[in-house]
Write a protein that holds these residues in place. Structure first.
Motif, PDB file in Angstrom:
ATOM      1  N   GLN A   1      33.134  53.998  46.246  1.00 35.80           N
ATOM      2  CA  GLN A   1      34.025  52.458  46.853  1.00 35.80           C
ATOM      3  C   GLN A   1      34.788  53.076  47.947  1.00 35.80           C
TER       4      GLN A   1
ATOM      5  N   GLU B   1      31.580  43.229  41.010  1.00 35.77           N
ATOM      6  CA  GLU B   1      31.420  43.640  39.698  1.00 35.77           C
ATOM      7  C   GLU B   1      30.007  44.429  39.361  1.00 35.77           C
TER       8      GLU B   1
ATOM      9  N   ALA C   1      35.676  40.484  36.740  1.00 38.93           N
ATOM     10  CA  ALA C   1      35.639  39.743  35.730  1.00 38.93           C
ATOM     11  C   ALA C   1      36.289  40.425  34.266  1.00 38.93           C
ATOM     12  N   GLY C   2      37.139  41.325  34.506  1.00 40.45           N
ATOM     13  CA  GLY C   2      37.838  42.167  33.487  1.00 40.45           C
ATOM     14  C   GLY C   2      39.132  41.102  33.257  1.00 40.45           C
ATOM     15  N   GLN C   3      39.906  41.857  32.438  1.00 37.35           N
ATOM     16  CA  GLN C   3      41.126  41.273  31.869  1.00 37.35           C
ATOM     17  C   GLN C   3      41.972  41.122  32.969  1.00 37.35           C
ATOM     18  N   ILE C   4      42.424  42.126  33.701  1.00 38.63           N
ATOM     19  CA  ILE C   4      43.316  42.177  34.690  1.00 38.63           C
ATOM     20  C   ILE C   4      42.959  41.051  35.879  1.00 38.63           C
TER      21      ILE C   4
ATOM     22  N   GLY D   1      36.047  44.734  39.581  1.00 39.79           N
ATOM     23  CA  GLY D   1      36.481  44.462  38.128  1.00 39.79           C
ATOM     24  C   GLY D   1      36.877  43.269  37.748  1.00 39.79           C
TER      25      GLY D   1
ATOM     26  N   VAL E   1      44.186  50.185  40.775  1.00 42.13           N
ATOM     27  CA  VAL E   1      44.892  49.889  39.554  1.00 42.13           C
ATOM     28  C   VAL E   1      44.278  50.518  38.593  1.00 42.13           C
ATOM     29  N   GLY E   2      43.168  50.727  38.735  1.00 38.97           N
ATOM     30  CA  GLY E   2      41.982  51.497  37.523  1.00 38.97           C
ATOM     31  C   GLY E   2      42.612  52.660  37.201  1.00 38.97           C
TER      32      GLY E   2
ATOM     33  N   ALA F   1      28.117  42.145  34.477  1.00 36.13           N
ATOM     34  CA  ALA F   1      29.386  41.396  34.614  1.00 36.13           C
ATOM     35  C   ALA F   1      29.338  40.414  35.533  1.00 36.13           C
TER      36      ALA F   1
ATOM     37  N   HIS G   1      51.381  57.797  37.152  1.00 28.06           N
ATOM     38  CA  HIS G   1      51.309  56.551  36.157  1.00 28.06           C
ATOM     39  C   HIS G   1      50.523  57.148  34.873  1.00 28.06           C
TER      40      HIS G   1
ATOM     41  N   ALA H   1      45.044  56.060  37.780  1.00 27.62           N
ATOM     42  CA  ALA H   1      45.219  55.423  39.142  1.00 27.62           C
ATOM     43  C   ALA H   1      45.373  56.533  40.453  1.00 27.62           C
TER      44      ALA H   1
ATOM     45  N   MET I   1      49.240  52.127  41.815  1.00 25.29           N
ATOM     46  CA  MET I   1      50.065  51.166  41.127  1.00 25.29           C
ATOM     47  C   MET I   1      51.034  51.712  40.150  1.00 25.29           C
TER      48      MET I   1
HETATM   49  P1  NAD Z   1      38.533  45.611  31.635  1.00 20.68           P
HETATM   50  O1  NAD Z   1      37.567  46.583  30.946  1.00 20.68           O
HETATM   51  O2  NAD Z   1      39.015  44.342  30.932  1.00 20.68           O
HETATM   52  O3  NAD Z   1      37.819  45.100  32.950  1.00 20.68           O
HETATM   53  C1  NAD Z   1      37.122  46.298  33.663  1.00 20.68           C
HETATM   54  C2  NAD Z   1      36.103  45.603  34.671  1.00 20.68           C
HETATM   55  O4  NAD Z   1      35.864  46.526  35.865  1.00 20.68           O
HETATM   56  C3  NAD Z   1      35.106  45.008  33.663  1.00 20.68           C
HETATM   57  O5  NAD Z   1      34.652  43.629  34.094  1.00 20.68           O
HETATM   58  C4  NAD Z   1      33.683  45.896  34.280  1.00 20.68           C
HETATM   59  O6  NAD Z   1      32.524  45.349  34.583  1.00 20.68           O
HETATM   60  C5  NAD Z   1      34.365  46.147  35.809  1.00 20.68           C
HETATM   61  N1  NAD Z   1      33.981  47.459  36.388  1.00 20.68           N
HETATM   62  C6  NAD Z   1      33.662  48.708  35.900  1.00 20.68           C
HETATM   63  N2  NAD Z   1      33.233  49.609  36.840  1.00 20.68           N
HETATM   64  C7  NAD Z   1      32.982  48.912  37.972  1.00 20.68           C
HETATM   65  C8  NAD Z   1      32.250  49.193  39.336  1.00 20.68           C
HETATM   66  N3  NAD Z   1      31.911  50.341  39.500  1.00 20.68           N
HETATM   67  N4  NAD Z   1      32.586  48.248  39.940  1.00 20.68           N
HETATM   68  C9  NAD Z   1      33.270  47.009  39.797  1.00 20.68           C
HETATM   69  N5  NAD Z   1      33.598  46.664  38.658  1.00 20.68           N
HETATM   70  C10 NAD Z   1      33.343  47.585  37.692  1.00 20.68           C
HETATM   71  O7  NAD Z   1      39.528  46.323  32.109  1.00 20.68           O
HETATM   72  P2  NAD Z   1      41.275  46.078  32.540  1.00 20.68           P
HETATM   73  O8  NAD Z   1      42.122  45.697  31.285  1.00 20.68           O
HETATM   74  O9  NAD Z   1      41.155  44.737  33.528  1.00 20.68           O
HETATM   75  O10 NAD Z   1      41.771  47.174  33.247  1.00 20.68           O
HETATM   76  C11 NAD Z   1      41.105  47.814  34.461  1.00 20.68           C
HETATM   77  C12 NAD Z   1      41.758  49.071  34.588  1.00 20.68           C
HETATM   78  O11 NAD Z   1      43.337  48.931  35.007  1.00 20.68           O
HETATM   79  C13 NAD Z   1      41.778  50.286  33.446  1.00 20.68           C
HETATM   80  O12 NAD Z   1      41.467  51.431  34.165  1.00 20.68           O
HETATM   81  C14 NAD Z   1      43.177  50.028  33.065  1.00 20.68           C
HETATM   82  O13 NAD Z   1      43.378  51.484  32.445  1.00 20.68           O
HETATM   83  C15 NAD Z   1      43.827  49.862  34.277  1.00 20.68           C
HETATM   84  N6  NAD Z   1      45.348  49.476  34.400  1.00 20.68           N
HETATM   85  C16 NAD Z   1      45.988  50.020  35.120  1.00 20.68           C
HETATM   86  C17 NAD Z   1      47.523  49.942  35.252  1.00 20.68           C
HETATM   87  C18 NAD Z   1      48.592  50.389  36.133  1.00 20.68           C
HETATM   88  O14 NAD Z   1      49.722  50.239  36.006  1.00 20.68           O
HETATM   89  N7  NAD Z   1      48.052  51.212  37.062  1.00 20.68           N
HETATM   90  C19 NAD Z   1      48.169  48.843  34.011  1.00 20.68           C
HETATM   91  C20 NAD Z   1      47.267  48.385  33.298  1.00 20.68           C
HETATM   92  C21 NAD Z   1      45.642  48.774  33.403  1.00 20.68           C
END
Ligand code: NAD
Ligand code: LMR
Length: 324
Positions: A108, A38, A9-12, A7, A125-126, A42, A183, A129, A151
């Motif tokens: 994965q 990714e 390219a996502g915001q985290i 992930g 993290v996703g 993406a 979480h 989690a 996490m």
């Molecule tokens: P986001 O949507 O901005 O980015 C997610 C990225 O993952 C995207 O770029 C998408 O293309 C990619 N992606 C999706 N499926 C994929 C796969 N099979 N293989 C590779 N990449 C893949 O989301 P974000 O804001 O970066 O958040 C990511 C995750 O983290 C979310 O599930 C969010 O709920 C979770 N999160 C967890 C915590 C925690 O404390 N545990 C805190 C914040 C966010």
């Protein structure tokens, strides 16, 4: 070290990769190779992030590879940060979300099993989690279950900040705070063993029960309401903290919180990935044992653990815990 981030390219990912490449996660002596996984759509955005990483000229950053192939992404990985996941969409039931994420974390887990380095350490993290970590671990029979973690460090850091704000004590003076359970909003942020400047302290029970616990447990939703998207920089920072302490160790006389596999500690059913008080030495998490758990804490730990057990039952029913 080879660090795989899914992930990317996502915001985290955008907040995380620069911290890793700067040396914040593994220290100023350790060169890092980044492997970014990714989705195909993406990959171009990930290329853009890699261009920016190049432009930082980080002395520790050796190379970056970008791929949509999990086997290539986890090849030789020493640390795997599983960030990419499927967010909950409107009208989606929990089972739909668990099933969509099973389709990500099962393959994965297999790819980690077959390709990662022998010492691989995995942080999920996703969301959800804890249960995603369970799914990935179930598909990686050759990797010890203790190397799959979830996490809850962000919750731990949120709790530190809230207590610091309420008492005026700097975050650095607070120790022995614990996040128990999932979480999710059922988590239990526990101050019963916390110390300020190494000493137990008095705190208003009303504030703990009506303010502190709900504020920490629902902070993720509050960030989403305020920002319009979920926490990113703070989540990335917590991921850096988690791996830093796992690899380099926790401070003496303190512990942190992490989602680790239970072997039955504190009545948490074995096999669940639950948050516990943990220390790390020699690159291994150890659950802090022997803490006294009062009735108030017991009820909250049990409630969050029950939610984890329900999630496990749901993914088991979906066939997501049975290695193919
Ligand atoms: P986001 O949507 O901005 O980015 C997610 C990225 O993952 C995207 O770029 C998408 O293309 C990619 N992606 C999706 N499926 C994929 C796969 N099979 N293989 C590779 N990449 C893949 O989301 P974000 O804001 O970066 O958040 C990511 C995750 O983290 C979310 O599930 C969010 O709920 C979770 N999160 C967890 C915590 C925690 O404390 N545990 C805190 C914040 C966010
Ligand atoms: C968080 O804690 O900020 C994330 O897990 C997002 C969420 O859904 O709460």
């Amino acid at each position: 070290m080879i660090i795989t981030v899914t992930g990317a390219a996502g915001q985290i990912g955008y907040a995380l990769l620069f911290r890793i490449a700067s040396g914040a996660m593994l220290g100023p002596e350790v060169p890092v190779s980044l492997r970014l996984l990714e989705l195909p759509q993406a990959l171009e955005a990930a290329e853009g992030v890699a261009m920016e990483l190049d432009d930082c000229a980080f002395p520790l950053l050796r190379d970056i590879e970008i791929t949509d192939d999990a086997a290539a992404a986890f090849d030789g990985a020493n640390v795997a940060l599983l960030v990419g996941s499927r967010p909950r969409a409107a009208g989606m039931e929990r089972a739909d979300l668990l099933s969509a994420n099973g389709a990500i974390f099962a393959p994965q887990g297999r790819a980690i099993n077959d390709n990662a380095a022998d010492d691989v350490r995995v942080l999920v993290v996703g969301n959800p989690a804890n249960t995603n970590a369970l799914i990935a671990s179930a598909h990686a029979p050759d990797v010890p279950a203790e190397r799959f973690t979830a996490m809850t460090r962000l919750d731990h850091n949120r709790a530190l900040a809230q207590l610091s704000g309420a008492t005026g004590a700097p975050v650095s003076a607070i120790s022995r705070l614990t996040i128990w359970g999932n979480h999710s909003s059922t988590q239990y942020p526990d101050l019963s063993h916390a110390r300020i400047e190494g000493e137990p302290f008095e705190i208003d029970r009303g504030w703990v029960e009506q303010d502190f616990i709900p504020t920490v447990a629902t902070r993720g939703a509050a960030i989403i309401a305020a920002r319009g998207s979920s926490s990113a920089a703070s989540a990335a920072s917590a991921a850096v903290d988690h791996v830093h302490d796992w690899v380099l160790g926790t401070p003496v006389d303190d512990w942190t919180s992490a989602g680790v596999v239970s072997t039955g500690e504190y009545g948490v059913p074995a096999g669940l990935v639950s948050s516990f008080p943990v220390t790390s030495t020699g690159g291994r998490w150890t659950i802090v044992e022997g803490l006294e758990i009062d009735e108030f804490s017991r009820a909250r730990i049990d409630a969050s653990t029950a939610e984890l057990a329900e999630e496990r039952a749901a993914v088991e029913a979906l066939g997501l815990l049975a290695p193919a």
